[in-house]
Design a protein around this motif. Sequence first.
Motif, mmCIF file in Angstrom:
data_model
loop_
_atom_site.group_PDB
_atom_site.id
_atom_site.type_symbol
_atom_site.label_atom_id
_atom_site.label_comp_id
_atom_site.label_asym_id
_atom_site.label_seq_id
_atom_site.Cartn_x
_atom_site.Cartn_y
_atom_site.Cartn_z
ATOM 1 N N GLU A 107 31.143 22.077 36.009
ATOM 2 C CA GLU A 107 30.073 22.944 35.525
ATOM 3 C C GLU A 107 29.632 23.871 36.636
ATOM 4 O O GLU A 107 29.586 23.506 37.801
ATOM 5 N N GLN A 108 29.301 25.093 36.241
ATOM 6 C CA GLN A 108 28.944 26.095 37.242
ATOM 7 C C GLN A 108 27.907 27.029 36.663
ATOM 8 O O GLN A 108 27.961 27.389 35.494
ATOM 9 N N THR A 109 26.931 27.377 37.477
ATOM 10 C CA THR A 109 25.972 28.410 37.118
ATOM 11 C C THR A 109 26.099 29.518 38.125
ATOM 12 O O THR A 109 25.923 29.291 39.323
ATOM 13 N N THR A 110 26.431 30.707 37.655
ATOM 14 C CA THR A 110 26.577 31.826 38.581
ATOM 15 C C THR A 110 25.208 32.281 39.021
ATOM 16 O O THR A 110 24.269 32.344 38.242
ATOM 17 N N THR A 111 25.070 32.556 40.309
ATOM 18 C CA THR A 111 23.806 33.039 40.848
ATOM 19 C C THR A 111 24.062 34.277 41.667
ATOM 20 O O THR A 111 25.127 34.474 42.238
ATOM 21 N N HIS A 112 23.049 35.129 41.734
ATOM 22 C CA HIS A 112 23.146 36.381 42.469
ATOM 23 C C HIS A 112 21.841 36.581 43.217
ATOM 24 O O HIS A 112 20.814 36.011 42.869
ATOM 25 N N ASP A 113 21.882 37.425 44.229
ATOM 26 C CA ASP A 113 20.674 37.627 45.036
ATOM 27 C C ASP A 113 19.507 38.062 44.178
ATOM 28 O O ASP A 113 18.390 37.588 44.314
ATOM 29 N N ASP A 114 19.772 39.005 43.223
ATOM 30 C CA ASP A 114 18.689 39.481 42.386
ATOM 31 C C ASP A 114 18.122 38.352 41.541
ATOM 32 O O ASP A 114 16.919 38.245 41.331
ATOM 33 N N ASP A 115 19.021 37.471 41.025
ATOM 34 C CA ASP A 115 18.554 36.376 40.184
ATOM 35 C C ASP A 115 17.764 35.365 40.997
ATOM 36 O O ASP A 115 16.795 34.786 40.523
ATOM 37 N N THR A 116 18.176 35.140 42.269
ATOM 38 C CA THR A 116 17.447 34.200 43.113
ATOM 39 C C THR A 116 16.030 34.697 43.342
ATOM 40 O O THR A 116 15.053 33.935 43.271
ATOM 41 N N ASP A 117 15.891 35.989 43.570
ATOM 42 C CA ASP A 117 14.555 36.547 43.747
ATOM 43 C C ASP A 117 13.734 36.376 42.487
ATOM 44 O O ASP A 117 12.551 36.054 42.529
ATOM 45 N N ALA A 118 14.378 36.606 41.317
ATOM 46 C CA ALA A 118 13.643 36.480 40.063
ATOM 47 C C ALA A 118 13.197 35.048 39.839
ATOM 48 O O ALA A 118 12.085 34.788 39.397
ATOM 49 N N ASP A 119 14.100 34.090 40.157
ATOM 50 C CA ASP A 119 13.758 32.698 39.911
ATOM 51 C C ASP A 119 12.639 32.209 40.820
ATOM 52 O O ASP A 119 11.979 31.220 40.522
ATOM 53 N N SER A 120 12.431 32.880 41.964
ATOM 54 C CA SER A 120 11.391 32.449 42.880
ATOM 55 C C SER A 120 10.012 32.879 42.410
ATOM 56 O O SER A 120 9.006 32.394 42.905
ATOM 57 N N ARG A 121 9.971 33.786 41.427
ATOM 58 C CA ARG A 121 8.679 34.223 40.930
ATOM 59 C C ARG A 121 8.114 33.198 39.956
ATOM 60 O O ARG A 121 8.840 32.423 39.371
ATOM 61 N N THR A 122 6.821 33.247 39.764
ATOM 62 C CA THR A 122 6.189 32.336 38.817
ATOM 63 C C THR A 122 5.577 33.105 37.656
ATOM 64 O O THR A 122 4.849 32.525 36.862
ATOM 65 N N ASP A 123 5.878 34.410 37.559
ATOM 66 C CA ASP A 123 5.241 35.230 36.540
ATOM 67 C C ASP A 123 6.189 35.581 35.409
ATOM 68 O O ASP A 123 6.073 36.622 34.784
ATOM 69 N N TYR A 162 22.917 34.000 29.521
ATOM 70 C CA TYR A 162 23.160 32.588 29.772
ATOM 71 C C TYR A 162 24.330 32.151 28.895
ATOM 72 O O TYR A 162 24.387 32.509 27.714
ATOM 73 N N VAL A 163 25.236 31.405 29.481
ATOM 74 C CA VAL A 163 26.341 30.822 28.718
ATOM 75 C C VAL A 163 26.090 29.329 28.616
ATOM 76 O O VAL A 163 25.968 28.631 29.635
ATOM 77 N N LEU A 164 25.985 28.841 27.374
ATOM 78 C CA LEU A 164 25.792 27.412 27.126
ATOM 79 C C LEU A 164 27.087 26.792 26.633
ATOM 80 O O LEU A 164 27.882 27.442 25.947
ATOM 81 N N ALA A 165 27.286 25.522 26.954
ATOM 82 C CA ALA A 165 28.394 24.736 26.410
ATOM 83 C C ALA A 165 27.944 23.290 26.348
ATOM 84 O O ALA A 165 27.377 22.770 27.311
ATOM 85 N N GLN A 166 28.147 22.675 25.188
ATOM 86 C CA GLN A 166 27.773 21.267 24.982
ATOM 87 C C GLN A 166 26.324 21.001 25.375
ATOM 88 O O GLN A 166 25.995 19.976 25.969
ATOM 89 N N GLY A 167 25.450 21.946 25.029
ATOM 90 C CA GLY A 167 24.021 21.762 25.222
ATOM 91 C C GLY A 167 23.527 21.906 26.637
ATOM 92 O O GLY A 167 22.386 21.524 26.930
ATOM 93 N N GLU A 168 24.360 22.449 27.532
ATOM 94 C CA GLU A 168 23.959 22.577 28.929
ATOM 95 C C GLU A 168 24.234 23.984 29.444
ATOM 96 O O GLU A 168 25.136 24.675 28.952
ATOM 97 N N ASN A 169 23.461 24.392 30.474
ATOM 98 C CA ASN A 169 23.744 25.652 31.148
ATOM 99 C C ASN A 169 25.109 25.587 31.830
ATOM 100 O O ASN A 169 25.414 24.607 32.517
ATOM 101 N N ARG A 170 25.923 26.610 31.644
ATOM 102 C CA ARG A 170 27.192 26.687 32.352
ATOM 103 C C ARG A 170 27.225 27.887 33.302
ATOM 104 O O ARG A 170 27.689 27.780 34.419
ATOM 105 N N TYR A 171 26.772 29.029 32.824
ATOM 106 C CA TYR A 171 26.768 30.231 33.654
ATOM 107 C C TYR A 171 25.487 31.022 33.384
ATOM 108 O O TYR A 171 24.932 30.974 32.293
#
Length: 251
Positions: free
Chosen positions: A2-18, A222-231
């Motif tokens: 299983e793999q979730t692709t991450t990018h610098d822009d997404d990391t910054d977005a995920d660090s926000r709480t808004d 978001y790509v889901l497979a078998q009920g879980e995050n994949r990408y």
Amino acid sequence: MEQTTTHDDDTDADSRTDHLLDVSALDAGYGDLQVLSGVDLHVDEGEYVAVVGPNGAGKSTVMKSVFGLADRMGGSITFDGTDITDLPPEDVISVGMSYVPQTENVFPSLTVGENLRIGAYILDEVPEARRQAVFDRFPVLEERVDQDAGTLSGGQQQMLAMGCALMLDPDLLLLDEPSAGLAPDLVADMFDRIDQVNDAGTAVLMVEQNAKEALRRCDRGYVLAQGENRYEGRGDELLGDDEVRRQFLGG
């Protein structure tokens, strides 16, 4: 693996709480059947996010969980800073979210105008400007305002379902398989109309079977497979990812 692709822009977005919508470690299903396991996703204000994956991946269950229509077994859902994890649909709609289900999304024996009024049922009085805004976006609905919804074409019924959802001027529009059942020549038009809704400032979270077109149009996917995050990643990056294309997009 299983793999979730991450990018610098997404990391910054995920660090926000808004985030407008924040789904964290969601376990959900129906009765004793668990469909989702530890699903994470978020939508920011004005963002267009698509959820794709194979049949049975749990895509629609994500949507139904957010709107209070599935059984949530774990995790949390926050909308505009408010915990809505255990809210029923009638309360979810009041916080600024509207949902268009895949099927049975209009009342066929009622007119277009009556359907639109029902779309705004939580309001004591429906502002005429709100209804006119829907007609401006979907002119065919104004032309057929006194026609029974059941006599509309499939594409027109889908426009009516979206129009009903927009009657409350939501901050987030949830769309479950909006292109399902449409003739191929109508699919691009439906996606264009969703683009226009988003361009006008309404955030969109869409589950869609037409994965390539959804990822081409959206900001993030978001790509889901078998009920879980994949990408996870920007739509164009997921489209260009060899593994995503091989596993989920037909190469």
